[in-house]
Design a protein around this motif. Structure first.
Motif, PDB file in Angstrom:
ATOM      1  N   ASP A 328       0.818  -1.216   0.000  1.00 26.67           N
ATOM      2  CA  ASP A 328       0.000   0.000   0.000  1.00 26.67           C
ATOM      3  C   ASP A 328       0.853   1.268   0.000  1.00 26.67           C
ATOM      4  N   GLY A 329       1.959   1.249  -0.760  1.00 28.98           N
ATOM      5  CA  GLY A 329       2.795   2.439  -0.875  1.00 28.98           C
ATOM      6  C   GLY A 329       3.527   2.816   0.382  1.00 28.98           C
ATOM      7  N   ALA A 330       3.776   1.863   1.262  1.00 28.36           N
ATOM      8  CA  ALA A 330       4.472   2.161   2.519  1.00 28.36           C
ATOM      9  C   ALA A 330       5.301   0.962   2.927  1.00 28.36           C
ATOM     10  N   LEU A 331       6.311   1.224   3.751  1.00 27.45           N
ATOM     11  CA  LEU A 331       7.135   0.176   4.341  1.00 27.45           C
ATOM     12  C   LEU A 331       6.672  -0.015   5.777  1.00 27.45           C
ATOM     13  N   HIS A 332       6.278  -1.231   6.121  1.00 29.89           N
ATOM     14  CA  HIS A 332       5.740  -1.532   7.440  1.00 29.89           C
ATOM     15  C   HIS A 332       6.801  -2.295   8.240  1.00 29.89           C
ATOM     16  N   VAL A 333       7.132  -1.745   9.396  1.00 28.82           N
ATOM     17  CA  VAL A 333       8.152  -2.332  10.263  1.00 28.82           C
ATOM     18  C   VAL A 333       7.477  -2.825  11.537  1.00 28.82           C
ATOM     19  N   ARG A 334       7.712  -4.093  11.890  1.00 20.23           N
ATOM     20  CA  ARG A 334       7.175  -4.673  13.125  1.00 20.23           C
ATOM     21  C   ARG A 334       8.307  -5.394  13.848  1.00 20.23           C
TER      22      ARG A 334
END
Length: 391
Positions: A328-334
């Motif tokens: 979704d056009g983003a980098l998700h960091v967990r």
């Protein structure tokens, strides 16, 4: 109560004195504006013209301090001068009074006087021509215009230029003030960035050193102590290298040594290996793809680095999971780690790490959240890729 007269400006004193001396000189040599047999001369002889000369010279003292009063009295003196043989100096000083009342008077006076002088000029042109019906009558309007309208118009032009110059000066001062405010904000932002970089680069190594040194002091086991000292030495060397790299960037002395490259997500493997060497059970799941904007890569790397540092200092024993996904056009960091009161010795924290991670996400227009999630402590960061590309 005595009325206190305004103190004249030094230049006005020079103008008044020069006008008076010049008028007396012309009077002494017998040079007048009109001949003695002119029909409008009601006070013949040479002595009567000295009175309007002296009054007009006195008005010059007030040309800056009280310009409206000066021009009104000067007008009366000019009318009186027209009833004598007249003095050229009196006429010249009156034109200066008309110029000064527009230049130094109030804004309302500066607007009205040119209109009044213009109307007088028109009336002095139309009325004599209508009465005498000769072209020479138009010269009366020309003379009145030269004496009244021309000085007032000149004063208005000069005043307009001065106001424009003052406005430009004010804008320049405002621009300088805004530039100084921008500079202060830029310095503050740079100091905050430097603080984040220093914390993220060094805190991980120092935390590992503190934890292993505490373990070495609390456990009477030569093998454990030797292993702890090895970890301490490794983190000391790496922390010193990071510190030297930051100092080199701050000095920016140029020469053959360019600035060190910012860490990228390709270095996550080495980062995780270092965390494992410090005792963490870390797993990495990186599906971030390629061609990420540099600011996004740097922010994600630092967030993971600080999360592992916090896990080393505060987490209970158990697996630590690092996950990076791109959607979704983003980098998700967990980053998740066991949440609870660890039994082993831990290094104290200041809370600056969470603040730094939140600032990094906010600078990219992203979101950040960290807190307990059941039995886990979870760090979440969503970093938009379009904001990172424009940074």
């Amino acid at each position: 109560m005595a009325v206190r007269l305004p103190r004249p400006h030094r230049f006005d004193v020079y103008v008044a004195a020069g006008g008076l001396l010049g008028g007396v000189l012309l009077w002494a040599i017998g040079l007048g504006v009109r001949p003695a047999d002119d029909p409008i001369v009601l006070f013949d002889g040479r002595w009567p013209l000295l009175l309007p000369l002296a009054v007009t010279a006195g008005c010059e003292l007030l040309r800056r301090a009280a310009p409206r009063t000066a021009v009104l009295i000067g007008t009366a003196a000019l009318v009186l001068d027209t009833m004598t043989q007249g003095s050229l100096i009196t006429l010249l000083m009156y034109t200066d009074l008309g110029y000064a009342v527009v230049l130094y008077g109030s804004p309302a006076t500066a607007r009205r006087v040119p209109w009044i002088a213009g109307l007088l000029t028109v009336a002095a042109t139309v009325v004599p021509f209508a009465v005498w019906r000769v072209p020479e009558a138009l010269l009366v309007g020309v003379a009145v215009g030269v004496v009244t309208f021309a000085p007032a118009a000149t004063g208005l032009i000069v005043r307009s230029h001065r106001e424009a110059a003052d406005a430009a000066r004010l804008r320049a001062e405002q621009t300088a003030l805004l530039a100084e405010m921008d500079r202060v904000q830029a310095v503050a932002a740079e100091r905050a960035r430097m603080a984040r970089e220093l914390h993220d680069m060094v805190a991980n190594h120092l935390s590992a050193i503190a934890i292993h040194s505490t373990a070495a002091l609390s456990l009477d086991d030569p093998a454990t102590t030797r292993q702890a000292l090895g970890v301490i030495r490794e983190n000391s060397v790496e922390g010193l290298a990071e510190m030297r790299r930051l100092i080199g960037i701050l000095r920016d002395t140029g020469g053959d040594t360019g600035p060190s490259a910012a860490p990228t997500l390709d270095g996550l493997g080495a980062l995780v290996d270092g965390a494992r060497a410090n005792g963490l059970d870390v797993t990495l799941d990186a599906a971030h793809g390629t061609d990420l904007p540099t600011p996004v890569e740097l922010a994600a790397y630092r967030i993971v680095q600080e999360s592992l540092t916090n896990a080393l200092k505060h987490a209970a024993k158990g697996p630590v999971h690092v996950c990076l996904t791109r959607a979704d056009g983003a980098l998700h960091v967990r980053v998740t780690s066991p949440y609870g009161d660890p039994g082993a010795p831990r290094a104290p924290g200041s809370g600056a790490g969470l603040v730094g991670m939140r600032e990094r996400a906010a600078l990219l227009g992203g979101t950040f959240d960290a807190g307990p999630d059941g039995a886990l402590w979870t760090v979440r960061a969503d970093l938009p890729l379009d904001q990172g590309a424009s940074s």
